[in-house]
Write a protein that holds these residues in place. Sequence first.
Motif, PDB file in Angstrom:
ATOM      1  N   ILE A 320      36.821  41.411  35.398  1.00 13.58           N
ATOM      2  CA  ILE A 320      37.246  41.823  34.061  1.00 13.58           C
ATOM      3  C   ILE A 320      37.276  40.572  33.192  1.00 13.58           C
ATOM      4  O   ILE A 320      38.025  39.632  33.480  1.00 13.58           O
ATOM      5  N   THR A 321      36.473  40.550  32.115  1.00 15.82           N
ATOM      6  CA  THR A 321      36.350  39.357  31.288  1.00 15.82           C
ATOM      7  C   THR A 321      36.482  39.707  29.805  1.00 15.82           C
ATOM      8  O   THR A 321      36.087  40.796  29.362  1.00 15.82           O
ATOM      9  N   SER A 322      37.069  38.777  29.061  1.00 16.04           N
ATOM     10  CA  SER A 322      37.127  38.846  27.589  1.00 16.04           C
ATOM     11  C   SER A 322      37.692  40.169  27.088  1.00 16.04           C
ATOM     12  O   SER A 322      37.187  40.738  26.106  1.00 16.04           O
ATOM     13  N   CYS A 323      38.724  40.657  27.717  1.00 13.33           N
ATOM     14  CA  CYS A 323      39.353  41.921  27.310  1.00 13.33           C
ATOM     15  C   CYS A 323      40.706  41.644  26.648  1.00 13.33           C
ATOM     16  O   CYS A 323      41.523  40.904  27.177  1.00 13.33           O
ATOM     17  N   ARG A 324      40.908  42.262  25.493  1.00 14.33           N
ATOM     18  CA  ARG A 324      42.151  42.055  24.766  1.00 14.33           C
ATOM     19  C   ARG A 324      43.301  42.839  25.375  1.00 14.33           C
ATOM     20  O   ARG A 324      44.467  42.565  25.102  1.00 14.33           O
ATOM     21  N   LYS A 325      42.977  43.815  26.173  1.00 18.26           N
ATOM     22  CA  LYS A 325      43.997  44.589  26.876  1.00 18.26           C
ATOM     23  C   LYS A 325      43.416  45.059  28.192  1.00 18.26           C
ATOM     24  O   LYS A 325      42.196  45.098  28.379  1.00 18.26           O
ATOM     25  N   ILE A 326      44.269  45.392  29.112  1.00 19.91           N
ATOM     26  CA  ILE A 326      43.814  45.949  30.388  1.00 19.91           C
ATOM     27  C   ILE A 326      43.850  47.473  30.324  1.00 19.91           C
ATOM     28  O   ILE A 326      42.822  48.138  30.332  1.00 19.91           O
ATOM     29  N   ASP A 327      45.033  48.042  30.235  1.00 16.79           N
ATOM     30  CA  ASP A 327      45.206  49.496  30.097  1.00 16.79           C
ATOM     31  C   ASP A 327      46.641  49.728  29.629  1.00 16.79           C
ATOM     32  O   ASP A 327      47.587  49.568  30.405  1.00 16.79           O
ATOM     33  N   SER A 328      46.798  50.096  28.369  1.00 15.29           N
ATOM     34  CA  SER A 328      48.146  50.212  27.783  1.00 15.29           C
ATOM     35  C   SER A 328      48.948  51.348  28.385  1.00 15.29           C
ATOM     36  O   SER A 328      50.181  51.286  28.453  1.00 15.29           O
ATOM     37  N   SER A 329      48.284  52.404  28.828  1.00 16.00           N
ATOM     38  CA  SER A 329      48.996  53.553  29.389  1.00 16.00           C
ATOM     39  C   SER A 329      48.226  54.095  30.592  1.00 16.00           C
ATOM     40  O   SER A 329      47.496  55.088  30.491  1.00 16.00           O
ATOM     41  N   PRO A 330      48.370  53.474  31.748  1.00 15.28           N
ATOM     42  CA  PRO A 330      47.582  53.866  32.921  1.00 15.28           C
ATOM     43  C   PRO A 330      48.062  55.136  33.613  1.00 15.28           C
ATOM     44  O   PRO A 330      47.381  55.646  34.497  1.00 15.28           O
ATOM     45  N   GLY A 331      49.235  55.638  33.248  1.00 19.19           N
ATOM     46  CA  GLY A 331      49.755  56.834  33.885  1.00 19.19           C
ATOM     47  C   GLY A 331      50.731  56.523  35.001  1.00 19.19           C
ATOM     48  O   GLY A 331      50.984  55.349  35.325  1.00 19.19           O
ATOM     49  N   PRO A 332      51.284  57.541  35.627  1.00 18.33           N
ATOM     50  CA  PRO A 332      52.275  57.345  36.700  1.00 18.33           C
ATOM     51  C   PRO A 332      51.694  56.559  37.876  1.00 18.33           C
ATOM     52  O   PRO A 332      50.557  56.772  38.283  1.00 18.33           O
ATOM     53  N   GLU A 333      52.489  55.656  38.408  1.00 20.30           N
ATOM     54  CA  GLU A 333      52.021  54.818  39.507  1.00 20.30           C
ATOM     55  C   GLU A 333      51.721  55.632  40.754  1.00 20.30           C
ATOM     56  O   GLU A 333      50.826  55.290  41.532  1.00 20.30           O
ATOM     57  N   LYS A 334      52.444  56.727  40.954  1.00 23.22           N
ATOM     58  CA  LYS A 334      52.234  57.532  42.150  1.00 23.22           C
ATOM     59  C   LYS A 334      50.879  58.231  42.161  1.00 23.22           C
ATOM     60  O   LYS A 334      50.403  58.662  43.216  1.00 23.22           O
ATOM     61  N   LEU A 335      50.238  58.314  41.000  1.00 24.47           N
ATOM     62  CA  LEU A 335      48.926  58.954  40.928  1.00 24.47           C
ATOM     63  C   LEU A 335      47.775  57.950  41.057  1.00 24.47           C
ATOM     64  O   LEU A 335      46.608  58.344  41.050  1.00 24.47           O
ATOM     65  N   LEU A 336      48.116  56.675  41.178  1.00 25.17           N
ATOM     66  CA  LEU A 336      47.095  55.647  41.303  1.00 25.17           C
ATOM     67  C   LEU A 336      46.687  55.484  42.763  1.00 25.17           C
ATOM     68  O   LEU A 336      47.531  55.334  43.643  1.00 25.17           O
ATOM     69  N   GLY A 337      45.397  55.490  43.004  1.00 25.48           N
ATOM     70  CA  GLY A 337      44.902  55.238  44.351  1.00 25.48           C
ATOM     71  C   GLY A 337      44.572  53.764  44.520  1.00 25.48           C
ATOM     72  O   GLY A 337      45.150  52.894  43.868  1.00 25.48           O
ATOM     73  N   SER A 338      43.631  53.451  45.392  1.00 28.67           N
ATOM     74  CA  SER A 338      43.221  52.069  45.603  1.00 28.67           C
ATOM     75  C   SER A 338      41.746  52.035  46.002  1.00 28.67           C
ATOM     76  O   SER A 338      41.197  53.027  46.498  1.00 28.67           O
ATOM     77  N   CYS A 339      41.115  50.895  45.768  1.00 26.44           N
ATOM     78  CA  CYS A 339      39.717  50.694  46.180  1.00 26.44           C
ATOM     79  C   CYS A 339      39.708  50.224  47.626  1.00 26.44           C
ATOM     80  O   CYS A 339      40.111  49.082  47.906  1.00 26.44           O
ATOM     81  N   PRO A 340      39.246  51.022  48.557  1.00 29.52           N
ATOM     82  CA  PRO A 340      39.379  50.683  49.976  1.00 29.52           C
ATOM     83  C   PRO A 340      38.579  49.466  50.413  1.00 29.52           C
ATOM     84  O   PRO A 340      38.991  48.751  51.329  1.00 29.52           O
ATOM     85  N   ALA A 341      37.420  49.202  49.775  1.00 31.91           N
ATOM     86  CA  ALA A 341      36.556  48.110  50.219  1.00 31.91           C
ATOM     87  C   ALA A 341      36.645  46.875  49.332  1.00 31.91           C
ATOM     88  O   ALA A 341      35.949  45.892  49.578  1.00 31.91           O
ATOM     89  N   LEU A 342      37.500  46.883  48.334  1.00 29.34           N
ATOM     90  CA  LEU A 342      37.565  45.785  47.365  1.00 29.34           C
ATOM     91  C   LEU A 342      38.024  44.492  48.033  1.00 29.34           C
ATOM     92  O   LEU A 342      39.027  44.472  48.746  1.00 29.34           O
ATOM     93  N   GLU A 343      37.268  43.412  47.767  1.00 28.21           N
ATOM     94  CA  GLU A 343      37.577  42.107  48.359  1.00 28.21           C
ATOM     95  C   GLU A 343      37.964  41.063  47.321  1.00 28.21           C
ATOM     96  O   GLU A 343      38.776  40.187  47.612  1.00 28.21           O
ATOM     97  N   SER A 344      37.384  41.137  46.118  1.00 28.82           N
ATOM     98  CA  SER A 344      37.583  40.084  45.128  1.00 28.82           C
ATOM     99  C   SER A 344      37.956  40.671  43.778  1.00 28.82           C
ATOM    100  O   SER A 344      37.298  41.595  43.286  1.00 28.82           O
ATOM    101  N   LEU A 345      39.018  40.119  43.173  1.00 28.07           N
ATOM    102  CA  LEU A 345      39.433  40.470  41.818  1.00 28.07           C
ATOM    103  C   LEU A 345      39.344  39.216  40.956  1.00 28.07           C
ATOM    104  O   LEU A 345      39.971  38.200  41.269  1.00 28.07           O
ATOM    105  N   GLN A 346      38.585  39.292  39.856  1.00 30.25           N
ATOM    106  CA  GLN A 346      38.386  38.141  38.987  1.00 30.25           C
ATOM    107  C   GLN A 346      38.767  38.515  37.556  1.00 30.25           C
ATOM    108  O   GLN A 346      38.213  39.459  36.995  1.00 30.25           O
TER     109      GLN A 346
END
Length: 479
Positions: A320-346
């Motif tokens: 994620i590059t040059s973004c003025r915001k990430i996500d102002s209203s992502p929703g309830p945390e309990k509804l968020l899943g995960s990326c099972p194979a993700l290795e690197s966050l930049q």
Amino acid sequence: MSFREKMPTSPKSPLRRRRASWTGPWLNHPTTSFKQVVSAVIQAQSPRSRFKSAASEFSDVDRTLSLSDSIILRILEKLPESQSSDVSLVCKRWLNLQGRRLRTMKVFDWDFLLSGRLVSRFPKLTNVDLVNACLNPSRNSGILLCHKSISFHISTDSASNWDFVEENLLHCEMVDRGVRVLGRGSCDLLKLVVINATELGLLSLAEDCSDLQELELHKCSDNLLRGIAACENLRVLKLVGIVDGLYSSSVSDIGLTILAQGCKRLVKLELSGCEGSFDGIKAIGQCCEVLEELTISDHRMDDGWIAALSYFENLKTLRITSCRKIDSSPGPEKLLGSCPALESLQLKKCCLNDKEGMRALFKVCDGVTKVNIQDCWGLLDDSFSLAKAFRKVRFLSLEGCSVLTTSGLESVILHWEELESMRVVSCKNIKDSEISAALSSLFSLLKELTWRPDTRSHLSSSLEGSGIGKRGSKFFKKR
């Protein structure tokens, strides 16, 4: 009678002349051309060449004609890059051979492409950038405007006109015409960078260049993406929608859905200046099953898009590059899943003061092993504390995070049991004097440590020879 005539001329005489070598003349003449050297090599292979004088070796006969094109190309490949341009000046044959060697081209003259001279002069091109040629810049201006891959001259009258690029772009029909000329002449084309093309241009390109693997589309729109499905072997794709101050175009959920259904073999995808929402990102995650790398740059996406990242089952790198915001209203945390194979966050050049967006992002990426945060502002201790959600981090890199403190860093990394390497550079609020005993103990267990938070830091020099940064070494002691 001269002295030389009186001397004996037996084979054992020390004054007997050494037999001439074919290497002598051109080694002693630094101005000898490369073509003459090749001629000398060919002539030296002849049994009678030893009886010829050095002057006759460089005759007017072009002895390179006896060499095949493949042999000449192999010889030219041995030359350094600094001499590549000089080779094309030797003769027409070598000019054509040098053109066959070139694989990458950034075009600045659109007429050169339309005339067909580009593809005839360079028939083996695999990587072509047409963006700068699609502009009609002011030829007599000394003002050069550069933005990433785009550079052009502007006049003083248009220096304050932010619609300059829009007004000076070639018409889309003209761009399509150039793309067709390129496609028909470059069957080996693997990568193309173009601006202001249309669906018809993409369709003709896909028909002529079936091996096309990488595409970069500037001023991209939903309609343009209707022709993307024809590029069956596409592996890498970059879409640029809006660039502030240069041009604007809209890529919405409609275009992202068309992309998802047409490019199911994508491995790398970059969305720059694109709009969209949860639905568009979800469609890509569900359809592009082999996608391994996703880059989100300067996004205009609606709130809630982060939750769609959990649909990317094979995603390994999220950037994620040059973004003025990430996500102002992502929703309830309990509804968020995960990326099972993700290795690197930049994260690079982003505003990270949005606590809700950071919490959602770290939750979706909780399984990463590498975290890289560079030149991001707003990364306070409270925001960074959300990184405790990471469970498997082995490498951390922090650079240019000026508001993060030593205690904020310590509160997080002490929770990462698998941390092996760390890099902290240009983070001025992280001080050597504030390192605690627990943090110094962690340093002693790391396999690799780069510590230059500010110009006053002396820890990096103190680490040399102390064993810090090697697992199993003795603990670091504060001085």
